[in-house]
Design an enzyme around this catalytic site. Sequence first.
Site, PDB file in Angstrom:
ATOM      1  N   CYS A 138       0.469   3.696   4.776  1.00 62.28           N
ATOM      2  CA  CYS A 138      -0.296   2.567   4.251  1.00 62.28           C
ATOM      3  C   CYS A 138       0.556   1.352   3.920  1.00 62.28           C
ATOM      4  O   CYS A 138       0.023   0.249   3.769  1.00 62.28           O
ATOM      5  CB  CYS A 138      -1.067   2.990   2.999  1.00 62.28           C
ATOM      6  SG  CYS A 138      -2.289   4.274   3.304  1.00 62.28           S
TER       7      CYS A 138
ATOM      8  N   HIS B  77      -9.476  -1.211   3.798  1.00 61.88           N
ATOM      9  CA  HIS B  77      -8.043  -0.919   3.862  1.00 61.88           C
ATOM     10  C   HIS B  77      -7.648  -0.605   5.309  1.00 61.88           C
ATOM     11  O   HIS B  77      -7.597   0.562   5.700  1.00 61.88           O
ATOM     12  CB  HIS B  77      -7.772   0.263   2.930  1.00 61.88           C
ATOM     13  CG  HIS B  77      -6.380   0.788   2.904  1.00 61.88           C
ATOM     14  ND1 HIS B  77      -5.273   0.092   3.346  1.00 61.88           N
ATOM     15  CD2 HIS B  77      -5.891   1.994   2.458  1.00 61.88           C
ATOM     16  CE1 HIS B  77      -4.189   0.828   3.180  1.00 61.88           C
ATOM     17  NE2 HIS B  77      -4.545   1.984   2.654  1.00 61.88           N
TER      18      HIS B  77
ATOM     19  N   CYS C 221       0.578   2.559  -2.813  1.00 59.37           N
ATOM     20  CA  CYS C 221       0.864   3.984  -2.710  1.00 59.37           C
ATOM     21  C   CYS C 221       0.943   4.340  -1.230  1.00 59.37           C
ATOM     22  O   CYS C 221       0.406   3.621  -0.376  1.00 59.37           O
ATOM     23  CB  CYS C 221      -0.211   4.809  -3.406  1.00 59.37           C
ATOM     24  SG  CYS C 221      -1.873   4.612  -2.719  1.00 59.37           S
TER      25      CYS C 221
END
Length: 403
Positions: free
Chosen positions: A91, A359, A389
């Site tokens: 991510c 996202h 994260c």
Amino acid sequence: MTDAYIYDTIRTPRGKGRKDGALHEVTSAKLSAGVLNALKARNNLEGHAVEDVIWGNVTQVKEQGGCLARTAVLASDLDQSIPGLAINRFCASGMEAVNLAANQVRGGAGMGYIAGGVEMMGRVPMGSDGAAIAVDPSIAMDTYFVPQGISADIIATEYGFSRDDADALAVASQNRAEAAWKDNRFAKSIVPVKDQNGLEILAHDEYMRPQTDMQSLGGLKAAFKDMGEVMPGFDKVALMKYPHLERINHIHTAGNSSGIVDGAAGVLIGSKEFGEKFGLKPRARIRQTAKIGTDPTIMLTGPVPVTHKILEDAGMAISDIDLFEVNEAFSSVVLRFMQAFNVDHSVVNVNGGSIAMGHPLGATGAIIIGTLLDELERSDKEVGLATLCIASGMGAATIIERV
């Protein structure tokens, strides 16, 4: 050491990551090329203008495989002498691309870079690349692997966050995103996506649900309860790792977790000399970057230790930061960050986040850096910190300051 500056940041609107999403017909390479073309045109970049294009994307298979960064360069109007580097830090891939580019500039390896990322989650589904940490029993058992949703629920259980806490943060994200769009706060960075005929496909984040309230969220089913408690029973794995917890409190739903979307973003980074060469004015200095590894089971607590690290490396305190962008992968991630640093929500994700707008994995890190810079300028503040994260237990962060 040479300072690295941000000269421009852009992103596409985020489309729903499914077959009826507005961007579904666009390939990862084409969407990336559109971002590269916009940066080229907006900044009059000609010839071998930048040393490299560093591009993050997480699911590096099929059309997102084969060094997508180089493919995007060749599909764009950039000079073919510019190479491309595809990277994957889950991510944080888009942020890591920016940080890597900045540190290359700081170390003298070229005057300018384009960095960012893309993820077309509706075309190349998350997890379709496989992952040894999840599918290889010899690794999964040793690391007490659980899916990210279970990890988010472990955070909620460990640090005392309720379903109402998570839902309230989600409602705030939706309200803030709606207000930001109405106030044109994203206008500086948004580049509408057009088809091959030049017709506009998407100019607004498509995933948003501004009508969301506590009542509507309260009716949603806990998304990870069954996989935790029934089959394959990941709660048992978690409780072996954290025996002090009596049970896992499953608070996360589709409404208080990040949305699956398509999108891309890019950042133009360079030295002072780079700006002088192309007649560009720097908007911010990248003051510090950091990354760290964390517990792979609870997995998503990385923003806390990496923020401690980046502040120490920069010789700063949390009070020196005016604004924060903490990726809303799950509500508990942001709640834990605010709890750990006693930071008020009024300075965190002030224009909404991934719960409201989605996202797009490989792009999000670059998106939140751009959003942070735009808001620093709009609100006339000086220093911002962006952090995410990361799957498998990692964290990444970037500190920027206006110039």
